[in-house]
Design a protein around this motif. Sequence first.
Motif, PDB file in Angstrom:
ATOM      1  N   SER A 123       0.823  -1.209   0.000  1.00 36.87           N
ATOM      2  CA  SER A 123       0.000   0.000   0.000  1.00 36.87           C
ATOM      3  C   SER A 123       0.856   1.257   0.000  1.00 36.87           C
ATOM      4  CB  SER A 123      -0.924   0.015   1.222  1.00 36.87           C
ATOM      5  OG  SER A 123      -0.170   0.265   2.401  1.00 36.87           O
ATOM      6  N   GLY A 124       2.178   1.068  -0.002  1.00 36.70           N
ATOM      7  CA  GLY A 124       3.078   2.208  -0.005  1.00 36.70           C
ATOM      8  C   GLY A 124       3.475   2.685   1.384  1.00 36.70           C
ATOM      9  N   VAL A 125       2.913   2.067   2.432  1.00 32.31           N
ATOM     10  CA  VAL A 125       3.228   2.461   3.806  1.00 32.31           C
ATOM     11  C   VAL A 125       3.543   1.185   4.592  1.00 32.31           C
ATOM     12  CG1 VAL A 125       2.374   3.591   5.901  1.00 32.31           C
ATOM     13  CG2 VAL A 125       1.708   4.466   3.652  1.00 32.31           C
ATOM     14  N   ARG A 126       4.795   1.049   5.009  1.00 31.90           N
ATOM     15  CA  ARG A 126       5.264  -0.198   5.616  1.00 31.90           C
ATOM     16  C   ARG A 126       4.457  -0.611   6.837  1.00 31.90           C
ATOM     17  NH1 ARG A 126       9.076  -1.279   9.495  1.00 31.90           N
ATOM     18  NH2 ARG A 126       9.824   0.850   9.411  1.00 31.90           N
ATOM     19  N   PHE A 127       4.192   0.294   7.786  1.00 30.73           N
ATOM     20  CA  PHE A 127       3.468  -0.104   9.001  1.00 30.73           C
ATOM     21  C   PHE A 127       2.035  -0.516   8.686  1.00 30.73           C
ATOM     22  CE2 PHE A 127       2.156   4.364   9.049  1.00 30.73           C
ATOM     23  CZ  PHE A 127       0.837   4.283   9.491  1.00 30.73           C
ATOM     24  N   ARG A 128       1.427   0.115   7.687  1.00 28.08           N
ATOM     25  CA  ARG A 128       0.068  -0.277   7.288  1.00 28.08           C
ATOM     26  C   ARG A 128       0.100  -1.664   6.651  1.00 28.08           C
ATOM     27  NH1 ARG A 128      -2.578   4.116   4.236  1.00 28.08           N
ATOM     28  NH2 ARG A 128      -1.038   3.658   2.633  1.00 28.08           N
ATOM     29  N   ASP A 129       1.087  -1.915   5.785  1.00 31.16           N
ATOM     30  CA  ASP A 129       1.203  -3.226   5.155  1.00 31.16           C
ATOM     31  C   ASP A 129       1.412  -4.316   6.202  1.00 31.16           C
ATOM     32  OD1 ASP A 129       0.957  -1.865   2.800  1.00 31.16           O
ATOM     33  OD2 ASP A 129       3.055  -2.105   2.204  1.00 31.16           O
ATOM     34  N   GLU A 130       2.244  -4.059   7.196  1.00 36.27           N
ATOM     35  CA  GLU A 130       2.475  -5.039   8.263  1.00 36.27           C
ATOM     36  C   GLU A 130       1.177  -5.352   9.000  1.00 36.27           C
ATOM     37  OE1 GLU A 130       5.612  -3.229  10.527  1.00 36.27           O
ATOM     38  OE2 GLU A 130       7.153  -3.809   9.060  1.00 36.27           O
ATOM     39  N   HIS A 131       0.353  -4.324   9.249  1.00 28.64           N
ATOM     40  CA  HIS A 131      -0.936  -4.549   9.921  1.00 28.64           C
ATOM     41  C   HIS A 131      -1.886  -5.335   9.018  1.00 28.64           C
ATOM     42  CE1 HIS A 131      -4.639  -2.812  12.196  1.00 28.64           C
ATOM     43  NE2 HIS A 131      -4.332  -4.023  12.609  1.00 28.64           N
ATOM     44  N   LEU A 132      -1.917  -5.001   7.730  1.00 28.82           N
ATOM     45  CA  LEU A 132      -2.792  -5.711   6.797  1.00 28.82           C
ATOM     46  C   LEU A 132      -2.407  -7.183   6.660  1.00 28.82           C
ATOM     47  CD1 LEU A 132      -3.208  -3.023   3.999  1.00 28.82           C
ATOM     48  CD2 LEU A 132      -4.974  -3.832   5.573  1.00 28.82           C
ATOM     49  N   LEU A 133      -1.127  -7.493   6.773  1.00 32.17           N
ATOM     50  CA  LEU A 133      -0.672  -8.875   6.651  1.00 32.17           C
ATOM     51  C   LEU A 133      -0.849  -9.669   7.939  1.00 32.17           C
ATOM     52  CD1 LEU A 133       2.554  -8.310   4.542  1.00 32.17           C
ATOM     53  CD2 LEU A 133       0.358  -9.244   3.753  1.00 32.17           C
ATOM     54  N   ALA A 134      -1.091  -8.981   9.057  1.00 30.56           N
ATOM     55  CA  ALA A 134      -1.242  -9.629  10.362  1.00 30.56           C
ATOM     56  C   ALA A 134      -2.643 -10.241  10.519  1.00 30.56           C
ATOM     57  CB  ALA A 134      -0.972  -8.615  11.470  1.00 30.56           C
ATOM     58  N   ALA A 135      -2.864 -10.875  11.653  1.00 31.66           N
ATOM     59  CA  ALA A 135      -4.118 -11.614  11.904  1.00 31.66           C
ATOM     60  C   ALA A 135      -5.363 -10.726  11.870  1.00 31.66           C
ATOM     61  CB  ALA A 135      -4.030 -12.346  13.234  1.00 31.66           C
ATOM     62  N   ASP A 136      -5.247  -9.417  12.180  1.00 31.00           N
ATOM     63  CA  ASP A 136      -6.410  -8.520  12.124  1.00 31.00           C
ATOM     64  C   ASP A 136      -7.034  -8.488  10.734  1.00 31.00           C
ATOM     65  OD1 ASP A 136      -6.373  -7.675  14.753  1.00 31.00           O
ATOM     66  OD2 ASP A 136      -5.303  -5.802  14.337  1.00 31.00           O
ATOM     67  N   PHE A 137      -6.216  -8.700   9.720  1.00 30.95           N
ATOM     68  CA  PHE A 137      -6.702  -8.629   8.348  1.00 30.95           C
ATOM     69  C   PHE A 137      -6.429  -9.939   7.609  1.00 30.95           C
ATOM     70  CE2 PHE A 137      -6.421  -4.145   9.491  1.00 30.95           C
ATOM     71  CZ  PHE A 137      -7.634  -3.678   9.038  1.00 30.95           C
ATOM     72  N   PHE A 138      -5.394 -10.000   6.786  1.00 33.75           N
ATOM     73  CA  PHE A 138      -5.187 -11.151   5.897  1.00 33.75           C
ATOM     74  C   PHE A 138      -4.585 -12.381   6.574  1.00 33.75           C
ATOM     75  CE2 PHE A 138      -5.490  -7.744   2.727  1.00 33.75           C
ATOM     76  CZ  PHE A 138      -6.427  -8.302   1.884  1.00 33.75           C
ATOM     77  N   ASP A 139      -3.920 -12.217   7.687  1.00 29.86           N
ATOM     78  CA  ASP A 139      -3.286 -13.345   8.393  1.00 29.86           C
ATOM     79  C   ASP A 139      -2.465 -14.192   7.416  1.00 29.86           C
ATOM     80  OD1 ASP A 139      -2.499 -15.152  10.307  1.00 29.86           O
ATOM     81  OD2 ASP A 139      -4.508 -15.930  10.713  1.00 29.86           O
ATOM     82  N   VAL A 140      -1.472 -13.527   6.798  1.00 31.68           N
ATOM     83  CA  VAL A 140      -0.675 -14.147   5.743  1.00 31.68           C
ATOM     84  C   VAL A 140       0.034 -15.423   6.201  1.00 31.68           C
ATOM     85  CG1 VAL A 140       1.409 -12.766   6.125  1.00 31.68           C
ATOM     86  CG2 VAL A 140       0.916 -13.674   3.848  1.00 31.68           C
ATOM     87  N   ALA A 141       0.374 -15.524   7.480  1.00 29.82           N
ATOM     88  CA  ALA A 141       1.054 -16.732   7.962  1.00 29.82           C
ATOM     89  C   ALA A 141       0.174 -17.969   7.799  1.00 29.82           C
ATOM     90  CB  ALA A 141       1.467 -16.558   9.422  1.00 29.82           C
ATOM     91  N   GLN A 142      -1.119 -17.797   8.004  1.00 29.69           N
ATOM     92  CA  GLN A 142      -2.047 -18.918   7.893  1.00 29.69           C
ATOM     93  C   GLN A 142      -2.703 -19.012   6.516  1.00 29.69           C
ATOM     94  OE1 GLN A 142      -4.807 -19.183  11.171  1.00 29.69           O
ATOM     95  NE2 GLN A 142      -5.886 -20.891  10.271  1.00 29.69           N
ATOM     96  N   PHE A 143      -2.868 -17.881   5.854  1.00 34.44           N
ATOM     97  CA  PHE A 143      -3.572 -17.828   4.564  1.00 34.44           C
ATOM     98  C   PHE A 143      -2.719 -17.070   3.545  1.00 34.44           C
ATOM     99  CE2 PHE A 143      -6.759 -17.910   7.955  1.00 34.44           C
ATOM    100  CZ  PHE A 143      -7.454 -19.056   7.617  1.00 34.44           C
ATOM    101  N   PRO A 144      -1.715 -17.722   2.964  1.00 28.88           N
ATOM    102  CA  PRO A 144      -0.760 -17.020   2.101  1.00 28.88           C
ATOM    103  C   PRO A 144      -1.271 -16.673   0.699  1.00 28.88           C
ATOM    104  CG  PRO A 144      -0.213 -19.350   2.222  1.00 28.88           C
ATOM    105  CD  PRO A 144      -1.346 -19.118   3.186  1.00 28.88           C
ATOM    106  N   GLU A 145      -2.437 -17.202   0.299  1.00 36.24           N
ATOM    107  CA  GLU A 145      -2.926 -16.959  -1.056  1.00 36.24           C
ATOM    108  C   GLU A 145      -4.384 -16.518  -1.071  1.00 36.24           C
ATOM    109  OE1 GLU A 145      -0.252 -20.165  -3.546  1.00 36.24           O
ATOM    110  OE2 GLU A 145      -2.315 -20.700  -3.048  1.00 36.24           O
ATOM    111  N   ILE A 146      -4.702 -15.744  -2.077  1.00 35.61           N
ATOM    112  CA  ILE A 146      -6.074 -15.410  -2.444  1.00 35.61           C
ATOM    113  C   ILE A 146      -6.297 -16.057  -3.797  1.00 35.61           C
ATOM    114  CG2 ILE A 146      -7.624 -13.550  -3.171  1.00 35.61           C
ATOM    115  CD1 ILE A 146      -6.095 -11.720  -1.207  1.00 35.61           C
ATOM    116  N   THR A 147      -7.438 -16.726  -3.982  1.00 37.98           N
ATOM    117  CA  THR A 147      -7.695 -17.388  -5.255  1.00 37.98           C
ATOM    118  C   THR A 147      -9.030 -16.954  -5.848  1.00 37.98           C
ATOM    119  OG1 THR A 147      -8.727 -19.319  -4.225  1.00 37.98           O
ATOM    120  CG2 THR A 147      -6.341 -19.432  -4.633  1.00 37.98           C
ATOM    121  N   PHE A 148      -9.117 -17.050  -7.160  1.00 36.17           N
ATOM    122  CA  PHE A 148     -10.356 -16.822  -7.892  1.00 36.17           C
ATOM    123  C   PHE A 148     -10.474 -17.907  -8.945  1.00 36.17           C
ATOM    124  CE2 PHE A 148     -12.719 -15.275 -11.550  1.00 36.17           C
ATOM    125  CZ  PHE A 148     -13.894 -14.864 -10.946  1.00 36.17           C
ATOM    126  N   ARG A 149     -11.660 -18.510  -9.051  1.00 34.64           N
ATOM    127  CA  ARG A 149     -11.973 -19.511 -10.070  1.00 34.64           C
ATOM    128  C   ARG A 149     -13.320 -19.139 -10.687  1.00 34.64           C
ATOM    129  NH1 ARG A 149      -7.443 -20.250  -9.324  1.00 34.64           N
ATOM    130  NH2 ARG A 149      -6.399 -21.913  -8.235  1.00 34.64           N
TER     131      ARG A 149
END
Length: 174
Positions: free
Chosen positions: A52-78
């Motif tokens: 998003s262009g802002v490191r602290f915001r990206d870190e929050h978005l990747l954390a459990a409050d939002f995307f929880d990248v550690a548990q859900f590393p992908e978004i898919t569309f079919r």
Amino acid sequence: MARYILDPVMSQVAFEVRHAMITRVRGLFTSFDASLDDDAVAATLDVSSLNSGVRFRDEHLLAADFFDVAQFPEITFRSTGIERDGDGDRARVHGELTVKGRTQTVTLDVIDIAEADVPVPETGEIEHRLGFRASTTVDRKDFGLDFHAELPGGGLLLSDEVRIEIDGSAVRQD
């Protein structure tokens, strides 16, 4: 049947959300794979590529409050179906979007569909490309992205509505 692969260098997958009810914040996913043909679309986004262009915001978005990248590393569309208009420069792509382990039905409105033969600068070869713009709006809570913070004067820090926009350039594979 023509098959195309989305070119990550010439394409963009973006999202937009209203912040503090007064402005909009945009972000991109910079790593993704997608294939398209006459009957189907499939895409995978690498959530860790969010920017998003802002490191602290990206870190929050990747954390459990939002995307929880550690548990859900992908978004898919079919895709589940494609409706084309009579002129061929518009379509509606129906499908299943999975974010944070939750799948919802969405429809992408696709416009400006065009094709062109394009020279490759490095080799001089000609590639056949398909270009398009696609968008949809989703409710982030439907995907478990339900972080909320109230503003002191009332209202919420983030809107529930998120706009997803794709500017695509895909290379024909034959």
